[in-house]
Scaffold this motif. Structure first.
Motif, PDB file in Angstrom:
ATOM      1  N   CYS A  37      20.834  -1.180 -42.965  1.00  0.00           N
ATOM      2  CA  CYS A  37      20.322   0.180 -42.744  1.00  0.00           C
ATOM      3  C   CYS A  37      20.444   0.611 -41.278  1.00  0.00           C
ATOM      4  O   CYS A  37      19.926  -0.061 -40.377  1.00  0.00           O
ATOM      5  N   TYR A  38      21.095   1.753 -41.051  1.00  0.00           N
ATOM      6  CA  TYR A  38      21.265   2.238 -39.676  1.00  0.00           C
ATOM      7  C   TYR A  38      19.919   2.601 -39.044  1.00  0.00           C
ATOM      8  O   TYR A  38      19.751   2.549 -37.835  1.00  0.00           O
ATOM      9  N   ALA A  39      18.942   2.975 -39.884  1.00  0.00           N
ATOM     10  CA  ALA A  39      17.648   3.406 -39.341  1.00  0.00           C
ATOM     11  C   ALA A  39      16.836   2.228 -38.785  1.00  0.00           C
ATOM     12  O   ALA A  39      15.871   2.425 -38.048  1.00  0.00           O
ATOM     13  N   LEU A  40      17.222   1.007 -39.132  1.00  0.00           N
ATOM     14  CA  LEU A  40      16.487  -0.156 -38.615  1.00  0.00           C
ATOM     15  C   LEU A  40      16.524  -0.214 -37.083  1.00  0.00           C
ATOM     16  O   LEU A  40      15.592  -0.709 -36.457  1.00  0.00           O
ATOM     17  N   ALA A  41      17.588   0.323 -36.504  1.00  0.00           N
ATOM     18  CA  ALA A  41      17.730   0.278 -35.039  1.00  0.00           C
ATOM     19  C   ALA A  41      16.636   1.081 -34.339  1.00  0.00           C
ATOM     20  O   ALA A  41      16.323   0.823 -33.177  1.00  0.00           O
ATOM     21  N   THR A  42      16.053   2.043 -35.045  1.00  0.00           N
ATOM     22  CA  THR A  42      14.999   2.855 -34.418  1.00  0.00           C
ATOM     23  C   THR A  42      13.640   2.643 -35.101  1.00  0.00           C
ATOM     24  O   THR A  42      12.744   3.477 -34.979  1.00  0.00           O
ATOM     25  N   ALA A  43      13.508   1.537 -35.826  1.00  0.00           N
ATOM     26  CA  ALA A  43      12.256   1.277 -36.558  1.00  0.00           C
ATOM     27  C   ALA A  43      11.063   1.202 -35.601  1.00  0.00           C
ATOM     28  O   ALA A  43      11.153   0.578 -34.543  1.00  0.00           O
ATOM     29  N   GLU A  44       9.969   1.844 -36.002  1.00  0.00           N
ATOM     30  CA  GLU A  44       8.775   1.843 -35.144  1.00  0.00           C
ATOM     31  C   GLU A  44       7.826   0.703 -35.492  1.00  0.00           C
ATOM     32  O   GLU A  44       6.894   0.401 -34.749  1.00  0.00           O
ATOM     33  N   THR A  45       8.011   0.135 -36.690  1.00  0.00           N
ATOM     34  CA  THR A  45       7.190  -1.019 -37.104  1.00  0.00           C
ATOM     35  C   THR A  45       8.130  -2.046 -37.747  1.00  0.00           C
ATOM     36  O   THR A  45       9.287  -1.739 -38.026  1.00  0.00           O
ATOM     37  N   ASP A  46       7.617  -3.228 -38.024  1.00  0.00           N
ATOM     38  CA  ASP A  46       8.385  -4.218 -38.789  1.00  0.00           C
ATOM     39  C   ASP A  46       8.261  -3.829 -40.263  1.00  0.00           C
ATOM     40  O   ASP A  46       7.187  -3.957 -40.855  1.00  0.00           O
ATOM     41  N   TRP A  47       9.345  -3.312 -40.832  1.00  0.00           N
ATOM     42  CA  TRP A  47       9.283  -2.741 -42.185  1.00  0.00           C
ATOM     43  C   TRP A  47       8.942  -3.772 -43.263  1.00  0.00           C
ATOM     44  O   TRP A  47       8.633  -3.400 -44.389  1.00  0.00           O
ATOM     45  N   SER A  48       9.011  -5.035 -42.960  1.00  0.00           N
ATOM     46  CA  SER A  48       8.622  -6.027 -43.964  1.00  0.00           C
ATOM     47  C   SER A  48       7.105  -6.153 -44.022  1.00  0.00           C
ATOM     48  O   SER A  48       6.547  -6.730 -44.947  1.00  0.00           O
ATOM     49  N   LYS A  49       6.427  -5.567 -43.007  1.00  0.00           N
ATOM     50  CA  LYS A  49       4.961  -5.709 -42.935  1.00  0.00           C
ATOM     51  C   LYS A  49       4.227  -4.383 -42.902  1.00  0.00           C
ATOM     52  O   LYS A  49       3.107  -4.278 -43.387  1.00  0.00           O
ATOM     53  N   GLU A  50       4.837  -3.375 -42.304  1.00  0.00           N
ATOM     54  CA  GLU A  50       4.081  -2.128 -42.091  1.00  0.00           C
ATOM     55  C   GLU A  50       4.994  -0.906 -42.122  1.00  0.00           C
ATOM     56  O   GLU A  50       6.034  -0.879 -41.475  1.00  0.00           O
ATOM     57  N   LEU A 190      28.482   4.771 -63.302  1.00  0.00           N
ATOM     58  CA  LEU A 190      27.792   5.978 -62.827  1.00  0.00           C
ATOM     59  C   LEU A 190      28.337   7.258 -63.457  1.00  0.00           C
ATOM     60  O   LEU A 190      27.585   8.213 -63.684  1.00  0.00           O
ATOM     61  N   GLU A 191      29.620   7.260 -63.712  1.00  0.00           N
ATOM     62  CA  GLU A 191      30.321   8.496 -64.104  1.00  0.00           C
ATOM     63  C   GLU A 191      29.635   9.301 -65.220  1.00  0.00           C
ATOM     64  O   GLU A 191      29.491  10.521 -65.081  1.00  0.00           O
ATOM     65  N   PRO A 192      29.176   8.651 -66.293  1.00  0.00           N
ATOM     66  CA  PRO A 192      28.591   9.468 -67.362  1.00  0.00           C
ATOM     67  C   PRO A 192      27.295  10.192 -66.971  1.00  0.00           C
ATOM     68  O   PRO A 192      26.883  11.129 -67.645  1.00  0.00           O
ATOM     69  N   HIS A 193      26.662   9.744 -65.888  1.00  0.00           N
ATOM     70  CA  HIS A 193      25.321  10.259 -65.570  1.00  0.00           C
ATOM     71  C   HIS A 193      25.258  11.071 -64.280  1.00  0.00           C
ATOM     72  O   HIS A 193      24.170  11.380 -63.795  1.00  0.00           O
ATOM     73  N   THR A 194      26.421  11.349 -63.698  1.00  0.00           N
ATOM     74  CA  THR A 194      26.420  12.045 -62.405  1.00  0.00           C
ATOM     75  C   THR A 194      27.334  13.265 -62.425  1.00  0.00           C
ATOM     76  O   THR A 194      28.360  13.284 -63.102  1.00  0.00           O
ATOM     77  N   ASP A 195      26.959  14.246 -61.632  1.00  0.00           N
ATOM     78  CA  ASP A 195      27.816  15.428 -61.457  1.00  0.00           C
ATOM     79  C   ASP A 195      28.802  15.209 -60.321  1.00  0.00           C
ATOM     80  O   ASP A 195      29.826  15.880 -60.255  1.00  0.00           O
ATOM     81  N   VAL A 196      28.473  14.310 -59.397  1.00  0.00           N
ATOM     82  CA  VAL A 196      29.328  14.076 -58.241  1.00  0.00           C
ATOM     83  C   VAL A 196      29.079  12.657 -57.718  1.00  0.00           C
ATOM     84  O   VAL A 196      27.961  12.145 -57.813  1.00  0.00           O
ATOM     85  N   ILE A 197      30.141  12.036 -57.217  1.00  0.00           N
ATOM     86  CA  ILE A 197      30.008  10.684 -56.651  1.00  0.00           C
ATOM     87  C   ILE A 197      30.668  10.668 -55.272  1.00  0.00           C
ATOM     88  O   ILE A 197      31.752  11.225 -55.082  1.00  0.00           O
ATOM     89  N   TRP A 198      29.997  10.031 -54.307  1.00  0.00           N
ATOM     90  CA  TRP A 198      30.562   9.814 -52.963  1.00  0.00           C
ATOM     91  C   TRP A 198      30.741   8.313 -52.772  1.00  0.00           C
ATOM     92  O   TRP A 198      29.913   7.524 -53.265  1.00  0.00           O
ATOM     93  N   VAL A 199      31.770   7.927 -52.055  1.00  0.00           N
ATOM     94  CA  VAL A 199      31.983   6.501 -51.756  1.00  0.00           C
ATOM     95  C   VAL A 199      32.072   6.327 -50.239  1.00  0.00           C
ATOM     96  O   VAL A 199      32.867   7.005 -49.576  1.00  0.00           O
ATOM     97  N   TYR A 200      31.241   5.451 -49.707  1.00  0.00           N
ATOM     98  CA  TYR A 200      31.228   5.171 -48.257  1.00  0.00           C
ATOM     99  C   TYR A 200      31.352   3.668 -48.027  1.00  0.00           C
ATOM    100  O   TYR A 200      30.732   2.867 -48.739  1.00  0.00           O
ATOM    101  N   GLY A 201      32.100   3.304 -46.983  1.00  0.00           N
ATOM    102  CA  GLY A 201      32.195   1.891 -46.617  1.00  0.00           C
ATOM    103  C   GLY A 201      31.031   1.466 -45.741  1.00  0.00           C
ATOM    104  O   GLY A 201      30.271   2.304 -45.246  1.00  0.00           O
ATOM    105  N   LEU A 202      30.898   0.165 -45.566  1.00  0.00           N
ATOM    106  CA  LEU A 202      29.857  -0.364 -44.680  1.00  0.00           C
ATOM    107  C   LEU A 202      30.118   0.153 -43.266  1.00  0.00           C
ATOM    108  O   LEU A 202      31.162  -0.111 -42.683  1.00  0.00           O
ATOM    109  N   GLY A 203      29.162   0.910 -42.732  1.00  0.00           N
ATOM    110  CA  GLY A 203      29.382   1.576 -41.442  1.00  0.00           C
ATOM    111  C   GLY A 203      28.743   0.825 -40.290  1.00  0.00           C
ATOM    112  O   GLY A 203      27.651   1.186 -39.851  1.00  0.00           O
TER     113      GLY A 203
END
Ligand code: SF4
Length: 264
Positions: A37-50, A190-203
């Motif tokens: 998760c890119y947001a981990l770099a700006t985490a304000e707490t330890d997300w495993s605890k708080e 996913l195809e039968p249940h979605t109107d649109v699909i996006w594919v992204y690589g590990l960033g």
């Protein structure tokens, strides 16, 4: 999991996604704790605890959105609006109820089937949309990379129920981890249940950053033979892995006339 209150801050913020001007994160932090998760770099707490909630979210957000015209607000950028504590704290549901009351709508991204709980509000909102993101074909692999998320099958079942109820649905195959994620198989599901699909690589751009160091540790332990090819592909978008996958996805999109957006 400790749930505390965050420091006072604006709840609504600008959103860089196409056709969406604003976003709201009902929580600060995310119990799902995906190691990429890119947001981990700006985490304000330890997300495993708080993780944290906003004090008086409805009152404050009500004042903030009164200053802008009714529109669709994005939810799911820095935190998952349906992380486990939402079952008890219902911050996201309160936000949706407020949006509905004031003529706003929501575009939601989640990795949880808890979103189905709020189908009663979502189906009444004009233009509400719900997307789920999936990245793993089997749940034992998923648990290695996403500490606390929901099974892939449950997320897809949530999409099925939402689409059946008339809510617009989408899916992100994200992040595609080279040689681990089978994007084509996930699209088949996913195809039968979605109107649109996006594919992204590990960033991941920084080979010395915490995201990559953690993923390296997982690979060393569980996929030692794949660590070199994965590393080569992660840090080169021109790698043969991506070229082949792009070609296969374009062929699939054309063959099946899919609403498929390829960002690899
Ligand atoms: S669900 Fe999204 S916001 Fe939460 S940890 Fe995973 S990637 Fe980050």
């Amino acid at each position: 999991m400790k749930v505390s209150e965050c420091t006072s801050r604006k709840i609504i913020s600008s959103c860089g996604l196409k056709d969406l001007n604003y976003q709201v994160d009902p929580y600060v932090g995310c119990e799902h704790y995906c190691y990429y998760c890119y947001a981990l770099a700006t985490a304000e707490t330890d997300w495993s605890k708080e993780i944290q909630t906003h004090k008086n979210i409805v009152e404050q957000l009500s004042e903030e959105i009164d200053k802008i015209p009714p529109q669709t607000i994005y939810m799911g950028y820095h935190t998952d609006p349906y992380q486990p504590c939402e079952a008890e704290y219902r911050q996201t549901r309160k936000v949706l109820a407020l949006f509905f009351e004031k003529g706003f709508s929501a575009s939601i991204l989640t990795k949880s089937d808890l979103v189905v709980r709020d189908v009663d509000i979502l189906k009444e909102m004009k233009d509400a949309a719900v997307s789920v993101s999936v990245a793993f074909n089997d749940n034992s692999t998923r648990r290695l990379f996403e500490a606390e998320t929901m099974d892939t099958e449950k997320r897809i079942e949530a999409l099925r129920q939402l689409k059946e109820a008339g809510v617009r649905t989408g899916a992100l195959v994200c992040p595609v981890i080279p040689y681990i994620t089978d994007a084509i198989k996930l699209i088949d599901l996913l195809e039968p249940h979605t109107d649109v699909i996006w594919v992204y690589g590990l960033g991941i751009n920084d080979p010395l950053g915490q995201n990559w160091l953690t993923i390296q540790k997982i690979l060393r332990c569980h996929f030692p033979d794949l660590i070199e090819p994965i590393e080569a592909a992660v840090f080169s978008k021109e790698h043969i892995y991506w070229t082949r996958l792009r070609d296969n996805l374009v062929a699939l999109k054309n063959d099946r006339q899919l609403n498929l957006n390829i960002h690899l």
